[in-house]
Design a protein around this motif. Structure first.
Motif, short mmCIF file in Angstrom:
data_model
loop_
_atom_site.label_atom_id
_atom_site.label_comp_id
_atom_site.label_asym_id
_atom_site.label_seq_id
_atom_site.Cartn_x
_atom_site.Cartn_y
_atom_site.Cartn_z
N PRO A 19 0.83 -1.20 0.00
CA PRO A 19 0.00 0.00 0.00
C PRO A 19 0.87 1.25 0.00
O PRO A 19 1.86 1.31 0.70
N VAL A 20 0.49 2.19 -0.83
CA VAL A 20 1.23 3.45 -0.87
C VAL A 20 0.43 4.50 -0.11
O VAL A 20 -0.68 4.85 -0.51
N ARG A 31 -15.38 8.74 -0.93
CA ARG A 31 -16.50 8.11 -1.62
C ARG A 31 -16.81 6.73 -1.06
O ARG A 31 -17.77 6.10 -1.46
N THR A 32 -16.01 6.23 -0.12
CA THR A 32 -16.33 4.95 0.48
C THR A 32 -17.46 5.11 1.49
O THR A 32 -17.38 5.93 2.38
N HIS A 33 -18.50 4.32 1.31
CA HIS A 33 -19.62 4.33 2.25
C HIS A 33 -19.09 3.90 3.62
O HIS A 33 -18.42 2.87 3.73
N ALA A 35 -20.29 2.47 6.16
CA ALA A 35 -20.66 1.13 6.64
C ALA A 35 -19.75 0.06 6.06
O ALA A 35 -19.64 -1.03 6.63
N LEU A 36 -19.08 0.35 4.96
CA LEU A 36 -18.21 -0.66 4.35
C LEU A 36 -17.06 -1.07 5.26
O LEU A 36 -16.54 -2.17 5.17
N PHE A 37 -16.65 -0.14 6.15
CA PHE A 37 -15.55 -0.47 7.04
C PHE A 37 -15.94 -1.52 8.06
O PHE A 37 -15.09 -2.13 8.71
N PHE A 39 -17.46 -4.30 7.25
CA PHE A 39 -17.43 -5.63 6.63
C PHE A 39 -16.17 -6.44 6.95
O PHE A 39 -16.28 -7.63 7.27
N PRO A 40 -14.99 -5.83 6.88
CA PRO A 40 -13.81 -6.65 7.21
C PRO A 40 -13.62 -6.84 8.71
O PRO A 40 -12.73 -7.58 9.12
N LEU B 85 -17.49 -11.46 3.58
CA LEU B 85 -17.73 -10.10 4.08
C LEU B 85 -16.47 -9.27 3.95
O LEU B 85 -16.49 -8.15 3.42
N ALA B 86 -15.35 -9.83 4.43
CA ALA B 86 -14.09 -9.09 4.39
C ALA B 86 -13.69 -8.79 2.95
O ALA B 86 -13.29 -7.68 2.62
N ILE B 93 -13.65 -0.79 -0.47
CA ILE B 93 -13.06 0.36 0.24
C ILE B 93 -12.00 0.98 -0.66
O ILE B 93 -11.08 0.29 -1.12
N ARG B 94 -12.13 2.26 -0.93
CA ARG B 94 -11.21 2.90 -1.87
C ARG B 94 -9.91 3.26 -1.20
O ARG B 94 -9.85 3.44 0.01
N HIS B 99 -6.24 -1.79 0.56
CA HIS B 99 -5.02 -2.55 0.27
C HIS B 99 -4.34 -3.01 1.55
O HIS B 99 -3.82 -4.12 1.63
N PRO B 174 -24.57 -0.85 1.46
CA PRO B 174 -23.62 -1.92 1.16
C PRO B 174 -24.15 -3.31 1.53
O PRO B 174 -23.84 -4.28 0.84
#
Lengths: 319, 271
Positions: A19-20, A31-33, A35-37, A39-40, B85-86, B93-94, B99, B174
């Motif tokens: 990752p940079v 632009r990331t929703h 709630a997406l965080f 999920f992982p 899910l992950a 996730i942008r 990453h 999502p």
């Protein structure tokens, strides 16, 4: 088969996901929703608590003489590591066995799986059937494979010696696993039988990417089968070879179950490899020492993988 | 035709190398030791289930079979769910955070099991999760998460970004997108991953060997391994154990062959 093509393409892109970090944050909305965080999160929690932290904990154990249950233990610094490096014949024996095992498995598993793939590359009915048959051992458990081959190798009643006796070749009979000098090579042969089909499938996918018109024009030029293999197949299947060799190498260090099944638990010294040696340390309540061994084990795997990548890259640049 | 003759010979010999041991093992389950030793390649006189009754009952494989079934039936879906899910989060996730999460989890594939099994044992012991099927489910999930995330993220990245965008323009969050678009779309890759996990979890020897001492909690591979000492050279019984332990996977393989090949190939590319 249709999926494997897609799936096989994945690693090439993700070779090293470094990752940079961004120098400057982009202005405007992220632009990331949010709630997406989430999920992982379950995966991360499980992975950190039960995988990542124990891995670092292992480093802490490795500098102690902890036996696994006492409340007290001593810090021995690099003592475990210097014992491993200088005074542990069992560890050294296991390391050499493991390297011998790896070399034989890598060479034979790669060559045999490539040969079978070349012969079965066309999607005819019989090819598909034979591929399915050759793949079959891969799905069995290592303990099952170990038991099957213990009988194949049985010196008195086993399949090989019985067959040799039946055709009058008694001179070729062997005690197989009982022959300490060669036992590890016979287990290597079993490992090859076990996983050739798996590697063959990777080669078939690789071979099917080679454009057919290359062979057609070589035919027009009157090039022999061998020359076609040497100058078209071999260089163009190199990416698949790199995958097969890398996987087989790591797999050879993970042959834990097969060794326990064929060599006993704990295995006799002539069949001991690094992973079974570490397990033996654990079983003998030498937690600190075994943790140090497992760090050396990781370093050995990393080193061998690195050397072998260099060798493959070198060989391919000269091809 | 030198090539065709070589081809046929090699393919035939290799087929024999696979078929003969399998047939000997299967036929051997219906023989006595004496019959097996006097004619290893012969067919059995009659199909007598005595060996099967002995391994399932006295040999304890019946209970071990049940334990393996419970553990696998729980650990495969949980790994798939948590992993997918992950992977979905990672794929969407942008920027560098996605990453980073991906790299961190997938790094686990480079760590051999023997490197962290001892601290894991200590942790599970403290939590009372040794000698427990729940503990086995948990360790299965944890150690196969990296490879599951690797396989599934690889697949999700092949889904065109427009599909995500279209659904977010729709205004669905999502979770909706994951449930009603991504899961159905990724059924083939989920199936392949599920098969891969099934083979690994069903056949796993290391963790039950580490975590389980109680005979009643043993799974098939461990129970089978203990046959080694118990029945030593009673090959018909060992073979019967092999057949019992392999039957579910081989039957599944006959029907779902393409998923086996796809899943195990995807796993071996970096496994």
């Amino acid at each position: 088969m249709t999926n494997s093509g897609i799936l096989l393409d994945a690693p090439a892109r993700d070779e090293s996901p470094t990752p940079v970090p961004p120098r400057r944050r982009r202005s405007g909305v992220n632009r990331t929703h949010p709630a997406l965080f989430l999920f992982p999160l379950p995966a991360l929690v499980l992975y950190v608590v039960f995988f990542a932290m124990p891995t670092f904990e292992g480093v802490r154990y490795s500098v102690t003489d902890w036996d696994g249950f006492s409340a007290e233990y001593n810090n021995v610094g690099a003592g475990n590591f210097s014992t491993i490096a200088t005074a542990d014949d069992l560890f050294r024996g296991a390391l050499f066995n493991n390297l011998k095992f790896m070399l034989v498995v890598v060479v034979f598993q790669t060559l045999i799986s490539l040969a079978l793939a070349v012969f079965l590359v066309r999607n005819s009915r019989s090819s598909i059937l034979l591929r399915a048959l050759y793949f079959l051992p891969t799905i069995l458990s290592s303990v099952s494979v170990a038991f099957i081959w213990k009988f194949v190798y049985d010196p008195n009643f086993g399949l090989i010696n019985t067959a040799l006796g039946a055709v009058g070749l008694d001179g070729l009979k062997s005690s197989f696993l009982g022959d300490d000098g060669k036992a590890i090579f016979f287990v290597a042969a079993t490992q090859v039988w076990f996983h050739v089909g798996q590697m063959m499938v990777i080669y078939v996918a690789g071979l099917q990417q080679i454009p057919a018109d290359l062979y057609e024009s070589a035919d027009v030029d009157g090039a022999s089968r061998w020359r076609q293999f040497r100058h078209i197949t071999w260089p163009l299947v190199a990416p698949a070879s790199a995958i097969v060799i890398a996987y087989t190498t790591v797999q050879s260090f993970k042959a834990f179950d097969l060794i326990l099944g064929m060599g006993g638990n704990p295995p006799k010294p002539s069949l001991d490899i690094l992973s079974t040696r570490i397990y033996a340390g654990f079983a003998n309540s030498q937690f600190g020492y075994a943790a140090a061994e497992s760090i050396v084990f990781m370093v050995v795997i990393a080193l061998v993988t690195w050397l072998q990548r260099r060798a493959v890259a070198l060989a391919q640049s000269q091809a | 035709m030198g090539f065709n003759l070589t081809r046929r010979t090699v393919l035939f010999v290799y087929a024999v190398l696979i078929i003969v041991p399998m047939v000997v093992v299967l036929a051997g389950t219906f023989k006595t030791t004496q019959q097996l030793f006097s004619s290893p390649f012969g067919l059995p006189d009659k199909l007598d289930g005595a060996n099967y009754r002995q391994v399932l009952g006295q040999g304890g494989l019946g209970g071990a079979f049940r334990n393996s079934a419970i553990v696998t039936a729980c650990s495969v879906p949980i790994t798939l769910f948590v992993g997918s899910l992950a992977s979905y989060g990672i794929a969407r996730i942008r920027g560098w955070v996605g990453h980073l999460i991906y790299g961190f989890i997938v790094l686990g594939m480079a760590v051999p099991a023997q490197a962290n099994m001892i601290p894991q044992y200590v942790l599970f012991d403290v939590l009372g999760l040794t000698n427990s099927l729940i503990g086995l489910v948990l360790i299965n999930v944890v150690v196969t998460l990296p490879i599951a995330v690797f396989i599934m993220t690889g697949f999700l990245k092949t889904i065109p970004g427009e599909i995500y965008e279209a659904t977010s323009i729709d205004g669905s969050g999502p979770w909706r997108t994951y449930r009603s678009v991504i899961l159905p779309l990724s059924t083939p890759s989920l199936a392949a991953t599920a098969i891969f996990l099934f083979v690994i979890h069903w056949n796993d020897l290391l963790y039950p060997l580490l975590f389980i001492q109680e005979p009643g909690k043993k799974t098939l591979p461990v129970a089978l391994l203990s046959f080694q000492g118990e029945f030593l050279t009673d090959y018909p019984l060992l073979f019967t154990g092999v057949v019992v332990a392999s039957a579910p996977i081989v039957v599944a393989y006959v029907f779902l062959q393409r998923y086996f090949v796809a899943g195990i190939t995807a796993g071996s590319v970096k496994g």
